[in-house]
Design an enzyme around this catalytic site. Structure first.
Site, short mmCIF file in Angstrom:
data_model
loop_
_atom_site.label_atom_id
_atom_site.label_comp_id
_atom_site.label_asym_id
_atom_site.label_seq_id
_atom_site.Cartn_x
_atom_site.Cartn_y
_atom_site.Cartn_z
N HIS A 4 0.82 -1.22 0.00
CA HIS A 4 0.00 0.00 0.00
C HIS A 4 0.86 1.27 0.00
O HIS A 4 0.74 2.09 -0.92
CB HIS A 4 -1.00 -0.05 1.15
CG HIS A 4 -1.65 1.25 1.47
ND1 HIS A 4 -2.47 1.91 0.57
CD2 HIS A 4 -1.58 2.04 2.56
CE1 HIS A 4 -2.88 3.04 1.12
NE2 HIS A 4 -2.35 3.15 2.33
N ASP A 16 -3.11 8.40 -0.91
CA ASP A 16 -3.48 7.32 0.02
C ASP A 16 -4.94 6.94 -0.22
O ASP A 16 -5.29 5.77 -0.39
CB ASP A 16 -3.27 7.85 1.45
CG ASP A 16 -3.73 6.88 2.52
OD1 ASP A 16 -3.57 5.66 2.32
OD2 ASP A 16 -4.24 7.35 3.56
N HIS A 40 3.74 7.01 5.18
CA HIS A 40 2.55 7.70 5.69
C HIS A 40 1.77 6.94 6.75
O HIS A 40 1.04 7.54 7.53
CB HIS A 40 1.62 8.13 4.55
CG HIS A 40 0.76 7.03 4.02
ND1 HIS A 40 1.16 6.18 3.02
CD2 HIS A 40 -0.49 6.62 4.38
CE1 HIS A 40 0.20 5.31 2.76
NE2 HIS A 40 -0.81 5.55 3.58
N ASP A 50 -25.49 14.12 -23.86
CA ASP A 50 -24.27 14.87 -23.61
C ASP A 50 -23.24 14.02 -22.86
O ASP A 50 -22.88 14.33 -21.74
CB ASP A 50 -24.67 16.11 -22.78
CG ASP A 50 -23.55 17.12 -22.73
OD1 ASP A 50 -22.61 17.00 -23.53
OD2 ASP A 50 -23.63 18.02 -21.88
N GLU A 84 0.86 5.84 12.50
CA GLU A 84 -0.47 5.40 12.90
C GLU A 84 -0.50 3.89 13.19
O GLU A 84 -1.09 3.47 14.17
CB GLU A 84 -1.45 5.73 11.76
CG GLU A 84 -2.91 5.52 12.10
CD GLU A 84 -3.46 6.60 13.04
OE1 GLU A 84 -2.97 7.75 12.93
OE2 GLU A 84 -4.32 6.29 13.87
N ASP A 85 0.15 3.13 12.36
CA ASP A 85 -0.06 1.68 12.41
C ASP A 85 1.13 0.85 12.89
O ASP A 85 1.05 -0.37 12.95
CB ASP A 85 -0.46 1.16 11.01
CG ASP A 85 -1.78 1.78 10.55
OD1 ASP A 85 -2.56 2.20 11.42
OD2 ASP A 85 -2.01 1.84 9.34
#
Ligand code: MN
Length: 741
Positions: free
Chosen positions: A69, A160, A93, A280, A97-98
């Site tokens: 990822h 992301d 990134h 259109d 957080e993880d």
């Protein structure tokens, strides 16, 4: 020479965005090179290894190793043309957080720029978007944009989000819908604001696909069918365009493409059309070498087909705020069916697709007079007021799109926008006038704060109220919003009017007693009504108010209304006020009192010292506001700020059930649980806490805290009991009763 290119790859059934294959460090580096972005190969490799190591055994929902990822995100950023710092932040990134990685670690390993950027991206993810109406979405977008220090944080976030959306099918249905909605309402509009139409289009179509799968499939199939039938017509238009432009000697490339499904969907809904009325869906694009040819091509197009009046747009002369430039026109085609043509230069086309990403690969041109790029760059310069070398500028580009606003949340997750410097009181008044009027304190992010605290982006604000509490004039000094100011002023004015009316009425009553007249008789006097109308008072209350405010004296008024006999009749004059001992009876909410004695005077407890029954007190006759009652210990009394002529002896009258608010300033050790402990002690002694404020400005870093508590007490003995108990409890250093001098 006219070349023709056709892009119809979206005309397939299934998910709207093709998945990219596996990519690695080499691919990322190749994209950076292709865009001529300088980068440190060794550093990039270390970043790559760091991310791989930190995400170690983690897996995505799809079962792939997690690190695929961040690599995809980094690749997207490099592919869009962003710089190496941005790409490195893409790789990193999710580590804050993880994984167990820390900001300090990133700083030590890769320097401040990268560490800051990764932290910025992580913060964006922490804002939780809850509400779903348009105003909320708009405010939330602003919150995100205003919170970021470096615009690149939002670029990483978009990359992301793009990859997360492209792999969304692996998530449970509920998360899919939530993320898709957030993408549609928050991130796609941000991409549009930054001019990144390709990213915007992908995000919208992916969100559309996941949110409304049936409508998506239906529209996709319908457009596919239309294309099968309509391709010949489209080809004819293209051939005719090519022939006419060539005939006029204009060099151009002609594209046509099926419009984005989400945008077609939006137009159908907006115009209330169904699929059978869909014409259109194809956009023609003429790409020219320079601006002059854009206008020349427009002329040729209008000679070939009839333009629809009012549909010609010149975004070259008037670029959109996101710097989009193009000429748009709608033409009447075969069988009266309209079709749209967009005309622009190659560079405009690039900017239209990539928006802000186009800057990053911008190369300074030296012969630029009249070049739209230079024009565009100038606008950017205007925008940012700082540039010499475009690339250095772009790399350092910091956009604070909304520098004057601050965004705060209600405990339920609604986000509200305020001017910078707004306080919890502004917040309270924004929600409801009564919430403001009765506000006694506020918790910001769970902590009690002074009411004058400035709110910061992302603060969660909880307002504490006590019914029956009132605004204070002091509030006007620190509220920021016009709404709060006007609500407070209005309340104060109404209150002042009410109070002066009351004082005026009592003054009249007192004077009438001296002349041995009842109030009822007075109201029936024939002279009263003519007097009121002469003076311009609509109601008798207006007269009382004028007396209360001191605009006119009772004596002057009565001289005009009473007869000579009535005026001549006088009861025995009272002694000098200062010699009278007045009895004070609390009434009406504990803050106002009457001075009982020869005349009923309106009295109130002074705010500076807030005396309680049992304390020695002294009264002062104020101009127009009755008698103010102070503690004899009050610095205002001791400093003789008042005229001694106005002093009046007062005393507490009998017993009452009223409760009196008192401020206690408690100095404590700053330790957890102290507030709960104090609350418990005070409650046990049968008192209420009306307000609690912690001021840490002076005590910060000392391990001590200063807490102001407003408690309700019956009398001075009750107050002493509370003070003693608090003083003797664990962690308390001192308890004082502050008086404002
Ligand atoms: Mn991510």
């Amino acid at each position: 020479m006219v070349s023709v290119r056709e892009r119809l790859s979206r005309n397939r059934l299934g998910p709207p965005v093709q998945r990219r294959g596996k990519v690695g460090l080499g691919d990322v580096a190749a994209r950076l090179e292709a865009h001529e972005q300088p980068f440190d190969e060794e550093l990039l490799a270390r970043v790559f290894e760091f991310s791989t190591a930190k995400h170690g055994g983690q897996k995505r929902r799809s079962g792939e190793p997690y690190v695929t990822h961040p690599i995809q995100v980094a690749y997207t950023l490099a592919d869009l043309g962003f710089d190496a710092t941005c790409v490195a932040a893409g790789l990193l990134h999710d580590v804050l957080e993880d994984t167990l990685a820390t900001r300090e670690e990133l700083h030590a390993e890769f320097g401040e720029d990268i560490a800051d950027l990764v932290e910025g991206v992580t913060k964006i993810g922490r804002h939780e978007y809850v509400r779903r109406d348009q105003a909320q979405a708009e405010t939330f977008r602003k919150l995100i944009l205003a919170s970021i220090k470096d615009i690149r944080a939002i670029l990483v976030k978009l990359a992301d989000r793009w990859h997360n959306m492209a792999t969304l099918e692996h998530l449970p249905a509920e998360s899919r819908r939530r993320i898709a909605r957030e993408t549609l309402e928050i991130y796609a509009p941000i991409a549009r604001r930054l001019g990144m139409s390709r990213v915007q289009g992908d995000l919208e179509d992916l969100a559309f696909y996941h949110l409304y799968p049936h409508q998506f499939a239906e529209l996709q199939a319908a457009v596919g069918e239309k294309m099968k039938v309509g391709r010949r017509t489209v080809e004819e238009v293209r051939a005719r365009l090519a022939e006419r432009l060539e005939g006029a000697g204009i060099e151009a490339e002609i594209n046509y493409r099926v419009k984005r499904l989400y945008s077609i969907h939006g137009k159908l809904r907006q115009r209330g059309l169904d699929l059978s009325q869909l014409y259109d869906y194809v956009a023609f694009r003429i790409i020219t070498a320079d601006v002059r040819d854009c206008y020349a091509a427009l002329g040729v197009v209008h000679q070939t087909w009839r333009p629809v009046p009012g549909r010609i747009k010149d975004y070259i002369a008037m670029p959109k705020p996101n710097l989009y430039q193009s000429l748009h026109t709608t033409l009447v085609g075969e069988a009266g069916r309209p079709f749209e043509v967009q005309i622009r230069t190659r560079e405009m086309d690039r900017i239209a697709e990539q928006g802000i990403a186009a800057h990053w690969s911008y190369k300074e041109s030296t012969d630029g007079a009249g070049d739209p790029n230079i024009l565009w760059l100038r606008q950017l310069v205007e925008w940012q007021k700082e540039v010499k070398d475009p690339r250095a500028f772009m790399t350092a580009l910091k956009v604070d799109l909304y520098p004057d606003e601050v965004y705060a949340f209600t405990p339920k997750g609604d986000v509200l926008a305020f001017p910078l410097g707004a306080t919890p009181l502004d917040f309270a008044y924004r929600i409801h006038t009564d919430l403001g009027h009765q506000c006694t304190g506020a918790r910001v992010n769970g902590k009690l704060v002074p009411l004058k605290t400035s709110l910061a982006n992302g603060d969660i604000v909880e307002i504490l109220t006590v019914p029956g509490r009132h605004p204070s004039r002091d509030w006007l000094k620190f509220v920021r919003t016009t709404r709060a100011k006007s609500k407070i002023r209005h309340w104060l004015n109404t209150e002042q009017k009410r109070r002066s009316t009351e004082i005026g009425r009592r003054s009249v009553e007192r004077a009438l007693r001296r002349h041995k007249l009842s109030f009822k008789r007075f109201l029936e006097l024939p002279e009263l009504a003519p007097y009121l109308s002469r003076e311009g008072h609509a109601r008798i209350e207006d007269l009382f108010s004028a007396i209360g405010f001191g605009k006119v004296t009772v004596k002057q008024v009565l001289a005009k209304i009473l007869t000579h006999e009535q005026l001549a009749t006088e009861a025995a004059a009272p002694g000098r006020l200062r010699q009278a001992v007045e009895k004070i009876l609390p009434f009406g909410g504990g803050a106002a009192l009457t001075v009982r004695g020869h005349g009923d005077l309106l009295a109130y407890l002074a705010k500076c010292c807030a005396p309680v029954p049992g304390e020695e007190i002294v009264g002062y006759i104020t101009r127009g506001r009755g008698v103010s009652v102070h503690s004899v210990a009050c610095p205002n009394v001791q400093n003789l700020l008042y005229n001694p002529e106005r002093e009046i002896e007062v005393d507490w009258a009998g017993k009452s059930d009223d409760l009196f608010p008192v401020v206690l300033r408690i100095d404590t050790e700053d330790r957890p649980g102290i507030l709960a402990q104090l609350t418990e002690i005070i409650a046990r002694l049968d008192s209420n806490i009306l307000q609690m404020e912690t001021d840490t400005r002076e005590t910060r870093g000392t391990g001590r805290a200063s807490i102001d508590v407003v408690v309700e007490v019956r009398d001075s003995r009750h107050l002493e009991k509370i003070r003693e108990a608090v003083r003797e409890s664990r962690g308390v250093i001192d308890v004082v009763r502050p008086m404002r001098g």
